[in-house]
Write a protein that holds these residues in place. Structure first.
Motif, PDB file in Angstrom:
ATOM      1  N   VAL A   1     -40.105 -96.518   8.095  1.00 19.33           N
ATOM      2  CA  VAL A   1     -39.161 -95.406   8.239  1.00 19.33           C
ATOM      3  C   VAL A   1     -38.220 -95.679   9.406  1.00 19.33           C
ATOM      4  O   VAL A   1     -38.551 -96.414  10.337  1.00 19.33           O
ATOM      5  CB  VAL A   1     -39.904 -94.069   8.453  1.00 19.33           C
ATOM      6  CG1 VAL A   1     -40.680 -93.687   7.206  1.00 19.33           C
ATOM      7  CG2 VAL A   1     -40.839 -94.141   9.658  1.00 19.33           C
ATOM      8  N   MET A   2     -37.037 -95.054   9.339  1.00 18.04           N
ATOM      9  CA  MET A   2     -35.997 -95.301  10.328  1.00 18.04           C
ATOM     10  C   MET A   2     -35.827 -94.095  11.243  1.00 18.04           C
ATOM     11  O   MET A   2     -35.844 -92.945  10.794  1.00 18.04           O
ATOM     12  CB  MET A   2     -34.670 -95.602   9.635  1.00 18.04           C
ATOM     13  CG  MET A   2     -34.760 -96.680   8.551  1.00 18.04           C
ATOM     14  SD  MET A   2     -35.296 -98.278   9.178  1.00 18.04           S
ATOM     15  CE  MET A   2     -33.780 -98.811   9.966  1.00 18.04           C
ATOM     16  N   GLY A   3     -35.643 -94.377  12.525  1.00 12.45           N
ATOM     17  CA  GLY A   3     -35.389 -93.340  13.507  1.00 12.45           C
ATOM     18  C   GLY A   3     -33.942 -93.347  13.947  1.00 12.45           C
ATOM     19  O   GLY A   3     -33.151 -94.205  13.512  1.00 12.45           O
ATOM     20  N   PRO A   4     -33.551 -92.407  14.809  1.00 11.95           N
ATOM     21  CA  PRO A   4     -32.161 -92.336  15.270  1.00 11.95           C
ATOM     22  C   PRO A   4     -31.717 -93.562  16.061  1.00 11.95           C
ATOM     23  O   PRO A   4     -30.533 -93.753  16.275  1.00 11.95           O
ATOM     24  CB  PRO A   4     -32.142 -91.074  16.137  1.00 11.95           C
ATOM     25  CG  PRO A   4     -33.569 -90.827  16.493  1.00 11.95           C
ATOM     26  CD  PRO A   4     -34.375 -91.337  15.357  1.00 11.95           C
ATOM     27  N   ASP A   5     -32.678 -94.387  16.489  1.00  9.96           N
ATOM     28  CA  ASP A   5     -32.315 -95.628  17.184  1.00  9.96           C
ATOM     29  C   ASP A   5     -31.700 -96.646  16.236  1.00  9.96           C
ATOM     30  O   ASP A   5     -31.060 -97.606  16.680  1.00  9.96           O
ATOM     31  CB  ASP A   5     -33.552 -96.240  17.846  1.00  9.96           C
ATOM     32  CG  ASP A   5     -34.698 -96.430  16.855  1.00  9.96           C
ATOM     33  OD1 ASP A   5     -35.198 -95.399  16.361  1.00  9.96           O
ATOM     34  OD2 ASP A   5     -35.082 -97.579  16.576  1.00  9.96           O
ATOM     35  N   LYS A  62     -46.335 -96.324  13.995  1.00  7.38           N
ATOM     36  CA  LYS A  62     -46.402 -97.507  14.840  1.00  7.38           C
ATOM     37  C   LYS A  62     -44.972 -97.966  15.065  1.00  7.38           C
ATOM     38  O   LYS A  62     -44.278 -98.382  14.133  1.00  7.38           O
ATOM     39  CB  LYS A  62     -47.217 -98.611  14.176  1.00  7.38           C
ATOM     40  CG  LYS A  62     -47.313 -99.876  15.025  1.00  7.38           C
ATOM     41  CD  LYS A  62     -48.105-100.958  14.309  1.00  7.38           C
ATOM     42  CE  LYS A  62     -48.176-102.219  15.158  1.00  7.38           C
ATOM     43  NZ  LYS A  62     -48.928-103.308  14.463  1.00  7.38           N
ATOM     44  N   ALA A  63     -44.497 -97.912  16.297  1.00  3.70           N
ATOM     45  CA  ALA A  63     -43.096 -98.187  16.598  1.00  3.70           C
ATOM     46  C   ALA A  63     -42.761 -99.663  16.438  1.00  3.70           C
ATOM     47  O   ALA A  63     -43.539-100.540  16.841  1.00  3.70           O
ATOM     48  CB  ALA A  63     -42.770 -97.735  18.012  1.00  3.70           C
ATOM     49  N   ASP A  64     -41.588 -99.936  15.862  1.00  4.87           N
ATOM     50  CA  ASP A  64     -41.098-101.315  15.817  1.00  4.87           C
ATOM     51  C   ASP A  64     -40.822-101.822  17.231  1.00  4.87           C
ATOM     52  O   ASP A  64     -41.054-102.984  17.542  1.00  4.87           O
ATOM     53  CB  ASP A  64     -39.815-101.400  14.987  1.00  4.87           C
ATOM     54  CG  ASP A  64     -40.085-101.315  13.500  1.00  4.87           C
ATOM     55  OD1 ASP A  64     -41.257-101.174  13.109  1.00  4.87           O
ATOM     56  OD2 ASP A  64     -39.113-101.380  12.720  1.00  4.87           O
ATOM     57  N   ASN A  65     -40.310-100.915  18.078  1.00  7.58           N
ATOM     58  CA  ASN A  65     -40.004-101.252  19.472  1.00  7.58           C
ATOM     59  C   ASN A  65     -40.728-100.259  20.372  1.00  7.58           C
ATOM     60  O   ASN A  65     -40.209 -99.183  20.660  1.00  7.58           O
ATOM     61  CB  ASN A  65     -38.500-101.204  19.711  1.00  7.58           C
ATOM     62  CG  ASN A  65     -38.128-101.557  21.143  1.00  7.58           C
ATOM     63  OD1 ASN A  65     -38.995-101.911  21.953  1.00  7.58           O
ATOM     64  ND2 ASN A  65     -36.846-101.469  21.459  1.00  7.58           N
ATOM     65  N   PRO A  66     -41.927-100.609  20.842  1.00  4.67           N
ATOM     66  CA  PRO A  66     -42.709 -99.671  21.671  1.00  4.67           C
ATOM     67  C   PRO A  66     -42.047 -99.312  22.997  1.00  4.67           C
ATOM     68  O   PRO A  66     -42.456 -98.356  23.643  1.00  4.67           O
ATOM     69  CB  PRO A  66     -44.022-100.432  21.912  1.00  4.67           C
ATOM     70  CG  PRO A  66     -44.079-101.469  20.847  1.00  4.67           C
ATOM     71  CD  PRO A  66     -42.662-101.844  20.578  1.00  4.67           C
ATOM     72  N   LEU A  75     -38.972 -98.303  23.359  1.00  5.01           N
ATOM     73  CA  LEU A  75     -37.992 -97.217  23.221  1.00  5.01           C
ATOM     74  C   LEU A  75     -38.482 -95.979  23.955  1.00  5.01           C
ATOM     75  O   LEU A  75     -39.679 -95.651  23.892  1.00  5.01           O
ATOM     76  CB  LEU A  75     -37.790 -96.862  21.746  1.00  5.01           C
ATOM     77  CG  LEU A  75     -36.876 -97.741  20.895  1.00  5.01           C
ATOM     78  CD1 LEU A  75     -36.945 -97.287  19.447  1.00  5.01           C
ATOM     79  CD2 LEU A  75     -35.440 -97.679  21.397  1.00  5.01           C
ATOM     80  N   PRO A  76     -37.590 -95.260  24.661  1.00  5.03           N
ATOM     81  CA  PRO A  76     -38.006 -94.030  25.349  1.00  5.03           C
ATOM     82  C   PRO A  76     -38.686 -93.041  24.403  1.00  5.03           C
ATOM     83  O   PRO A  76     -39.675 -92.401  24.769  1.00  5.03           O
ATOM     84  CB  PRO A  76     -36.685 -93.479  25.891  1.00  5.03           C
ATOM     85  CG  PRO A  76     -35.801 -94.676  26.033  1.00  5.03           C
ATOM     86  CD  PRO A  76     -36.177 -95.586  24.922  1.00  5.03           C
TER      87      PRO A  76
END
Length: 552
Positions: free
Chosen positions: A479-483, A523-527, A529-530
């Motif tokens: 899934v995609m986030g605002p980042d 599970k974040a692709d980029n942990p 990220l704030p």
């Protein structure tokens, strides 16, 4: 966990011999006669065609019904029904309308996404015989074997220029005479009107449907009728982007003229940002063109003045040009720059005098476009200069719109929509006060990653305010986030209270407290990220722009 909603508006499934008899004229000697022609007006003169067909096709299709019986059960009964049994609002008259639609043949053009299944379940309860015309990958193909719909007609939408002709060829091979043609799907509204006209079934004018479908044409109609419009500029190619920026100024909104569901809609704050965003959208058009009939309707873009203020949904029902239902729901603050919806509540808690202004511009624009019948979902903002229209959707609203109106006002937009397609006079029963408070929250992805959790909203189960929970993404889904882009729609929570002592504020507080306490199942692709480090859903009370002061 997924909880479904049960609707029991029409829970009688009786043998025909036990169904209450429909009152006909011959049962009431000496009373006023109802003109058959006024209700048989559902059928226009034989041979009426759309402008899309060439002369050879017009010759081929004209006269196609000359030796075919036109009327299914609904139209055999309508001419002899007493006038007072169909005009006016009462439970008895609404039940009669439901009886009249039983056994009618309806063509639905494009069934929409699978989440619209509740529509076809309701149509089956009403006894509607449904045929769906849709693409080869349609979810609705399998529902024939399930018994949900009567038949499925498969067509390839990639050659959009010939879609009317090819559709007619397929439909005329069926052993079905349709009493109505309609769609609950935004992209298909103009096509449904064209097919209805070609098949000799009265519908809203094709021109009205096309004007509503095109946001630039809607703006032009509004301007011609003296309805306030924003500064806007129609962009046909990249060379016109700079002209549009000069004409409109900033901040502005860039959107596809034929878009839907906020796809491709962005706030832009400079000419450089507008050019960059235009290129990005055009790139997505090119990639999705073969898969999406949305873009095949046109890649024209619109740059228009950004509106400040608060946003609303207005659900309208028209019966032969008369507004018989007009209610406001409050939209919560959208996630910019994408204008992604966060939630809604119904009934509105906005001041009634402003609601009346909002309802007026919504109804005025819908009528100005040339519509006479149907259910419409209109979007409006109340700005610092007063109410301003965003768009008119010439069909029932999606997601929770039907449930919101059903719970709050007792009006079923699914059945009103289908009755309008059959040209049965509409007059829903509307209570003086709302029956319930309804709120819906869309849970969007806070950062890009992979879904890891299952039943992660289970803690909500059993609460007195909870109506339903729906999951749209599952373990393993990326899934995609605002980042990265427009956030992905993860899940939806619907809440309801019928207790008059429970205010909308109480309902909104419950939603906020329930969601902000959650840890996202990701599970974040980029942990680094704030947002990922915070590891919470961002859901402040400021998202509720229309709540009582205690919520601000």
């Amino acid at each position: 966990m997924e909880m479904s909603v049960d609707y029991d508006l029409d829970d009688r499934h009786l043998p025909s011999s036990q169904v209450e008899k429909i009152p006909f004229l011959h049962d009431h000697r000496g009373e006023e006669i109802f003109s058959p022609s006024s209700l048989r007006a559902n059928f226009i003169p034989v041979g009426a065609m759309t402008a899309d067909l060439d002369e050879s096709k017009k010759s081929k299709y004209s006269g196609m019904f000359q030796e075919t019986p036109l009327f299914s059960p609904v139209f055999q009964h309508l001419p002899s029904v007493k006038p007072e049994t169909l005009t006016g609002a009462s439970k008895e008259k609404q039940e009669l309308r439901r009886k009249l639609v039983r056994g009618s043949n309806i063509l639905i053009v494009q069934g929409g996404y699978s989440g619209k299944r509740f529509i076809y379940e309701r149509l089956k309860e009403l006894g509607i015989i449904v045929t769906i015309l849709d693409g080869p990958d349609s979810y609705w193909k399998q529902t024939v074997d399930e018994g949900l719909i009567h038949q499925f007609v498969e067509i390839d939408f990639t050659e959009y220029e010939s879609i009317v002709e090819r559709s007619l060829d397929l439909l005329l091979d069926l052993d079905t005479v349709f009493d109505g043609v309609t769609s609950y799907f935004e992209n298909a509204v103009p096509l449904a009107a064209k097919l209805a006209t070609a098949l000799g079934v009265q519908s809203n004018p094709v021109e009205a449907c096309e004007k509503a479908r095109s946001k630039s044409l809607t703006r032009e109609v509004m301007r011609d009728y003296g309805i306030p419009v924003p500064k806007f500029y129609k962009i046909m190619n990249k060379d016109e982007v700079s002209k549009a920026c000069d004409a409109v100024g900033f901040p502005a909104v860039l959107k596809p003229s034929f878009g839907a569901a906020s796809f491709g809609v962005f706030r832009v704050n400079s000419a450089e940002e507008t050019v960059s965003m235009y290129d990005s959208i055009m790139d997505s058009f090119a990639k999705d063109y073969e898969r999406s009939d949305l873009w095949r309707q046109g890649t024209e873009m619109l740059l228009e003045e950004y509106y400040d203020g608060e946003e609303f949904d207005i659900d309208i029902i028209l019966s032969n040009g008369e507004v018989v239902y007009n209610k406001v729901s409050d939209n919560w603050s959208c996630a910019e720059p994408w204008f992604q919806e966060q939630g809604t509540n119904c009934p509105s808690v906005y001041p009634m005098d402003r609601q009346e202004e909002i309802m007026k511009i919504a109804a005025d624009t819908t009528l100005a476009l040339g519509f006479l019948w149907g259910v419409f979902h209109v979007e409006v903002k109340y700005t610092s200069r007063g109410p301003r229209l965003i768009e008119v959707n010439a069909r029932m609203g999606g997601v929770s719109v039907r449930q919101a109106n059903l719970y709050a006002w007792g009006v079923d937009l699914v059945e009103e929509h289908i009755m309008s397609a059959l040209k049965i006079p509409l007059s829903p029963v509307i209570p003086n006060e709302p029956l319930a408070n309804f709120a819906q929250f869309a849970i969007n992805t806070p950062y890009t990653g992979t879904v890891t959790g299952k039943d992660w909203l289970k803690h909500l189960e059993g609460h007195e305010f909870l109506d339903a929970v729906y999951y749209y993404k599952f373990p393993g889904d990326h899934v995609m986030g605002p980042d990265a882009q427009v956030p992905t729609f993860l899940a939806e929570v619907r809440c309801l209270t019928k207790d008059p002592k429970t205010s909308m504020t109480d309902l909104l507080k419950y939603i906020e407290e329930s969601i902000t306490a959650l840890t996202p199942p990701l599970k974040a692709d980029n942990p680094e990220l704030p947002e990922a480090k915070e590891n919470k859903f961002f859901f402040p009370a400021s998202l509720f722009p229309f709540a009582e002061p205690a919520m601000r």
